[in-house]
Design a protein around this motif. Sequence first.
Motif, PDB file in Angstrom:
ATOM      1  N   UNK A   1       5.235  -2.676  -6.028  1.00  0.00           N
ATOM      2  CA  UNK A   1       5.837  -3.744  -7.267  1.00  0.00           C
ATOM      3  C   UNK A   1       5.227  -5.169  -7.068  1.00  0.00           C
ATOM      4  N   UNK A   2       4.565  -5.553  -6.030  1.00  0.00           N
ATOM      5  CA  UNK A   2       3.821  -6.811  -5.626  1.00  0.00           C
ATOM      6  C   UNK A   2       2.355  -6.745  -5.812  1.00  0.00           C
ATOM      7  N   UNK A   3       1.657  -5.586  -5.500  1.00  0.00           N
ATOM      8  CA  UNK A   3       0.321  -5.766  -5.484  1.00  0.00           C
ATOM      9  C   UNK A   3      -0.241  -4.754  -6.670  1.00  0.00           C
ATOM     10  N   UNK A   4       0.693  -3.822  -7.309  1.00  0.00           N
ATOM     11  CA  UNK A   4       0.290  -3.252  -8.366  1.00  0.00           C
ATOM     12  C   UNK A   4      -0.755  -2.110  -8.092  1.00  0.00           C
ATOM     13  N   UNK A   5      -0.878  -1.709  -6.737  1.00  0.00           N
ATOM     14  CA  UNK A   5      -1.711  -0.579  -6.390  1.00  0.00           C
ATOM     15  C   UNK A   5      -0.941   0.550  -6.203  1.00  0.00           C
TER      16      UNK A   5
END
Length: 161
Positions: A72-76
């Motif tokens: 959700x935060x890094x989109x990795x």
Amino acid sequence: MKLSLLPINIVSLLITIILSQSPVSLSETERCNPQDKQALLNIKKAFNNAYHFASWRPDTDCCDWYIVMCDRHTNRIISLDIFAANLSGTIPDAVADLPSLKTLTFHKITNLSGTIPVALTKLTNLEMLTISWTDISGAIPVGKYTQILPPIIKSKAISKI
């Protein structure tokens, strides 16, 4: 009579505003990391663009693709769970090009054969590797995940280890 024209003017103004806005391109809204997207497309190609990967299209956000999950935060890409798929071949080295991968699953893919690629030792964030109901065989490459194998490697073919 002036009261009846007011709603029409507001509607006209709203339509003008909407039409004057430029459409948002995919690159402005896409969450997926471009390197992760390319790795996934390489995985799809390695499996001959099988139907199982039908949602994996270059013009869509890979965070919305089937069987993958983005952080959700890094989109990795942090999870790739390939299961019950009509696939043939080996585990593609391109899987190792997903550096943030935490969970990797190959389950119920009876035509998946070969060995576990040495390239997977690059997955230093891998927390869970599940290989079950496949024809994978051979030694498990030395890497971070070899310390956590007993509870998570469940393959009918890896019994030769």
